[in-house]
Every structure is written in structure tokens, then in C-alpha cells.
Design a protein around this motif. Structure first.
Motif, PDB file in Angstrom:
ATOM      1  N   MET A 109       7.095  19.827   8.752  1.00 20.50           N
ATOM      2  CA  MET A 109       6.977  19.413   7.359  1.00 20.50           C
ATOM      3  C   MET A 109       6.895  17.890   7.238  1.00 20.50           C
ATOM      4  O   MET A 109       6.102  17.386   6.485  1.00 20.50           O
ATOM      5  N   ILE A 110       7.746  17.172   7.999  1.00 23.21           N
ATOM      6  CA  ILE A 110       7.730  15.710   7.952  1.00 23.21           C
ATOM      7  C   ILE A 110       6.412  15.162   8.491  1.00 23.21           C
ATOM      8  O   ILE A 110       5.864  14.214   7.946  1.00 23.21           O
ATOM      9  N   THR A 111       5.872  15.794   9.538  1.00 26.56           N
ATOM     10  CA  THR A 111       4.601  15.342  10.103  1.00 26.56           C
ATOM     11  C   THR A 111       3.493  15.448   9.059  1.00 26.56           C
ATOM     12  O   THR A 111       2.714  14.512   8.880  1.00 26.56           O
ATOM     13  N   ALA A 112       3.402  16.569   8.370  1.00 24.71           N
ATOM     14  CA  ALA A 112       2.379  16.753   7.331  1.00 24.71           C
ATOM     15  C   ALA A 112       2.578  15.747   6.199  1.00 24.71           C
ATOM     16  O   ALA A 112       1.612  15.189   5.679  1.00 24.71           O
ATOM     17  N   ALA A 113       3.824  15.501   5.821  1.00 24.83           N
ATOM     18  CA  ALA A 113       4.105  14.531   4.758  1.00 24.83           C
ATOM     19  C   ALA A 113       3.679  13.132   5.185  1.00 24.83           C
ATOM     20  O   ALA A 113       3.075  12.387   4.408  1.00 24.83           O
ATOM     21  N   ARG A 114       3.983  12.775   6.434  1.00 21.35           N
ATOM     22  CA  ARG A 114       3.593  11.462   6.945  1.00 21.35           C
ATOM     23  C   ARG A 114       2.074  11.330   7.005  1.00 21.35           C
ATOM     24  O   ARG A 114       1.508  10.291   6.660  1.00 21.35           O
ATOM     25  N   GLN A 115       1.398  12.386   7.411  1.00 20.81           N
ATOM     26  CA  GLN A 115      -0.067  12.373   7.459  1.00 20.81           C
ATOM     27  C   GLN A 115      -0.649  12.244   6.049  1.00 20.81           C
ATOM     28  O   GLN A 115      -1.640  11.534   5.836  1.00 20.81           O
ATOM     29  N   ALA A 116      -0.029  12.907   5.075  1.00 22.86           N
ATOM     30  CA  ALA A 116      -0.488  12.805   3.689  1.00 22.86           C
ATOM     31  C   ALA A 116      -0.354  11.375   3.183  1.00 22.86           C
ATOM     32  O   ALA A 116      -1.259  10.855   2.511  1.00 22.86           O
ATOM     33  N   VAL A 117       0.759  10.722   3.509  1.00 18.79           N
ATOM     34  CA  VAL A 117       0.949   9.331   3.092  1.00 18.79           C
ATOM     35  C   VAL A 117      -0.090   8.430   3.766  1.00 18.79           C
ATOM     36  O   VAL A 117      -0.659   7.535   3.134  1.00 18.79           O
ATOM     37  N   ASP A 118      -0.371   8.678   5.053  1.00 22.14           N
ATOM     38  CA  ASP A 118      -1.410   7.902   5.743  1.00 22.14           C
ATOM     39  C   ASP A 118      -2.750   8.022   5.019  1.00 22.14           C
ATOM     40  O   ASP A 118      -3.483   7.050   4.854  1.00 22.14           O
ATOM     41  N   LEU A 119      -3.068   9.235   4.582  1.00 21.83           N
ATOM     42  CA  LEU A 119      -4.324   9.468   3.861  1.00 21.83           C
ATOM     43  C   LEU A 119      -4.317   8.766   2.495  1.00 21.83           C
ATOM     44  O   LEU A 119      -5.325   8.187   2.074  1.00 21.83           O
ATOM     45  N   LEU A 120      -3.175   8.811   1.800  1.00 21.28           N
ATOM     46  CA  LEU A 120      -3.079   8.118   0.509  1.00 21.28           C
ATOM     47  C   LEU A 120      -3.269   6.616   0.679  1.00 21.28           C
ATOM     48  O   LEU A 120      -3.945   5.966  -0.124  1.00 21.28           O
ATOM     49  N   VAL A 121      -2.682   6.065   1.736  1.00 26.85           N
ATOM     50  CA  VAL A 121      -2.842   4.627   2.003  1.00 26.85           C
ATOM     51  C   VAL A 121      -4.315   4.300   2.224  1.00 26.85           C
ATOM     52  O   VAL A 121      -4.821   3.290   1.720  1.00 26.85           O
ATOM     53  N   GLN A 122      -5.019   5.164   2.938  1.00 29.71           N
ATOM     54  CA  GLN A 122      -6.441   4.913   3.177  1.00 29.71           C
ATOM     55  C   GLN A 122      -7.257   4.995   1.886  1.00 29.71           C
ATOM     56  O   GLN A 122      -8.214   4.239   1.705  1.00 29.71           O
ATOM     57  N   THR A 123      -6.892   5.900   0.982  1.00 29.90           N
ATOM     58  CA  THR A 123      -7.627   5.999  -0.291  1.00 29.90           C
ATOM     59  C   THR A 123      -7.325   4.824  -1.212  1.00 29.90           C
ATOM     60  O   THR A 123      -8.088   4.546  -2.126  1.00 29.90           O
ATOM     61  N   SER A 124      -6.217   4.130  -0.956  1.00 28.63           N
ATOM     62  CA  SER A 124      -5.826   3.028  -1.852  1.00 28.63           C
ATOM     63  C   SER A 124      -6.816   1.869  -1.842  1.00 28.63           C
ATOM     64  O   SER A 124      -6.774   1.018  -2.725  1.00 28.63           O
ATOM     65  N   SER A 125      -7.736   1.850  -0.881  1.00 27.71           N
ATOM     66  CA  SER A 125      -8.731   0.767  -0.864  1.00 27.71           C
ATOM     67  C   SER A 125      -9.611   0.797  -2.109  1.00 27.71           C
ATOM     68  O   SER A 125     -10.252  -0.189  -2.449  1.00 27.71           O
ATOM     69  N   GLY A 126      -9.628   1.926  -2.812  1.00 28.39           N
ATOM     70  CA  GLY A 126     -10.391   2.011  -4.054  1.00 28.39           C
ATOM     71  C   GLY A 126      -9.755   1.247  -5.200  1.00 28.39           C
ATOM     72  O   GLY A 126     -10.438   0.827  -6.131  1.00 28.39           O
ATOM     73  N   TRP A 127      -8.439   1.049  -5.146  1.00 25.74           N
ATOM     74  CA  TRP A 127      -7.778   0.344  -6.242  1.00 25.74           C
ATOM     75  C   TRP A 127      -6.984  -0.879  -5.802  1.00 25.74           C
ATOM     76  O   TRP A 127      -6.537  -1.658  -6.623  1.00 25.74           O
ATOM     77  N   HIS A 128      -6.811  -1.056  -4.499  1.00 23.86           N
ATOM     78  CA  HIS A 128      -6.087  -2.228  -4.005  1.00 23.86           C
ATOM     79  C   HIS A 128      -6.961  -2.903  -2.950  1.00 23.86           C
ATOM     80  O   HIS A 128      -7.194  -2.347  -1.884  1.00 23.86           O
ATOM     81  N   PHE A 129      -7.481  -4.075  -3.291  1.00 24.67           N
ATOM     82  CA  PHE A 129      -8.421  -4.740  -2.396  1.00 24.67           C
ATOM     83  C   PHE A 129      -8.320  -6.253  -2.563  1.00 24.67           C
ATOM     84  O   PHE A 129      -7.806  -6.748  -3.567  1.00 24.67           O
ATOM     85  N   ASP A 130      -8.797  -6.967  -1.555  1.00 25.76           N
ATOM     86  CA  ASP A 130      -8.858  -8.428  -1.620  1.00 25.76           C
ATOM     87  C   ASP A 130     -10.153  -8.838  -2.311  1.00 25.76           C
ATOM     88  O   ASP A 130     -11.140  -8.103  -2.294  1.00 25.76           O
TER      89      ASP A 130
END
Length: 195
Positions: free
Chosen positions: A1-22
Motif C-alpha cells: 500500500m505504501i509503495t503504491a501511495a509513494r508511486q502516486a505521489v511521484d506521478l503527482l509531482v511529475q504532473t505539477s509541471s503544468g502549474w509549477h514552473f520556472d
């Protein structure tokens, strides 16, 4: 369960480039986009500099600078609040509405809209996560009036046409049907099933 949760957070961080950028996209920084987005979707009670500062996680001074830059670009305008002339309401101008058509998060919105599990399920899961984070950090989040404990509705029978009328008990003000789907900074959820 923790592995899947950590992977989900990794994916969310990658999608954040759409709203958080330099830098800037279409001439706006990520914080300016965030401010313009909120103000375009916020109800009349939440289009204030202080609500904006809390939503974007900035000081009032930083939020004021963001507002000033958006005003200078012609995307926002200030006006005095009807009830208190000392208060300021921020409105998105037609030029601001036009630039929102180029919003960098549009591809993310479209990707979520086409999810097999459904956008509603995805929204509800993220909302549940946000409520847990809010509880741990002793804060609350912005959401639509439709899901708020302060909203009341009553059907009227004006001129033999059934019409729903809404009232915000927090502000003691009438709301239109279109307003109940806007974001409110004073939102209080209906419970665990709320948005």
C-alpha cells in the motif's frame, strides 16, 4: 500500500509541471496563472487580496505584487465592494478571460476528463486526500458553494416557472444558480462525502 501511495505521489509531482514552473508561459508566471485561475472561478466573496494570498500560499505583499502585475497587463481590475467601500474586489477582465484559454493546465484538465475511472471519482479521491492534509495542518481548503454547509436552497414558483433560489447563510446573501458552482474561500464541507 505504501509503495503504491509513494508511486502516486511521484506521478503527482511529475504532473505539477503544468502549474509549477520556472519563467513564464504566455507571458505569465506560475503564480500569476494560479491567481488568475482562482479569481476567474471564485465567487464574489472570495475575489479579495487576502483570499488570494491564502489560496496561493503567499504573503499579502506578494499577492498584492501579483495583482499589480496582472492589472498592469490588463487581466484584472479592482473595484470597491458593494457592502464596504474600503474593501477591494478583484475582477478578471475580458482580456484576462481570453488569456485563460491558453492556460498551461488545460491539457491536464482534458486528461482528467477522459479518465476511465471518471473525473468525478478522481476529484473525490483528491478531495479526500486534501481533507486529511487540511485536518493535519489545521487549515481548510477552497471549494464550491454547492458542497458547503452554508448553502441553502428553496424552489420558488415565480410566474408558474419553477426556479431554485440559493442563499449563503455565512454571508447572508442570495446566490444565483451559476454562483453555487464557483469557488469560495469560506467553504465548510458537508462531511466526509463532500467535494
Amino acid at each position: 500500500m505504501i509503495t503504491a501511495a509513494r508511486q502516486a505521489v511521484d506521478l503527482l509531482v511529475q504532473t505539477s509541471s503544468g502549474w509549477h514552473f520556472d519563467g513564464a508561459r504566455h507571458g505569465l508566471t506560475d503564480r500569476e496563472w494560479m491567481a488568475l485561475r482562482l479569481l476567474a472561478r471564485a465567487n464574489r466573496f472570495s475575489r479579495t487580496p487576502s483570499a488570494l494570498a491564502q489560496f496561493v500560499g503567499a504573503s499579502r505583499a506578494t499577492a498584492s505584487q501579483t495583482v499589480k502585475r496582472l492589472e498592469d497587463k490588463g487581466y484584472l481590475q479592482r473595484k470597491s465592494a458593494d457592502q464596504d467601500k474600503r474593501s477591494v474586489i478583484l475582477d478578471v477582465t475580458p482580456r484576462g478571460e481570453k488569456i485563460l484559454a491558453s492556460d498551461p493546465i488545460a491539457p491536464l484538465i482534458h486528461a482528467i476528463a477522459t479518465l476511465e475511472v471518471g473525473a468525478n471519482n478522481f476529484r473525490d479521491l483528491l478531495s479526500q486526500i486534501l481533507r486529511q492534509l487540511d485536518a493535519r495542518q489545521n487549515r481548510h481548503h477552497t471549494n464550491s458553494c454547492r458542497q458547503c454547509i452554508f448553502l441553502t436552497e428553496a424552489a420558488s414558483n415565480r410566474a408558474s416557472r419553477k426556479q431554485t433560489e440559493y442563499t449563503c447563510r455565512f454571508f447572508r446573501a442570495d446566490l444565483t444558480g451559476a454562483e453555487v458552482d464557483l469557488l469560495c474561500f469560506n467553504f465548510e464541507g458537508l462531511g466526509s462525502g463532500a467535494l
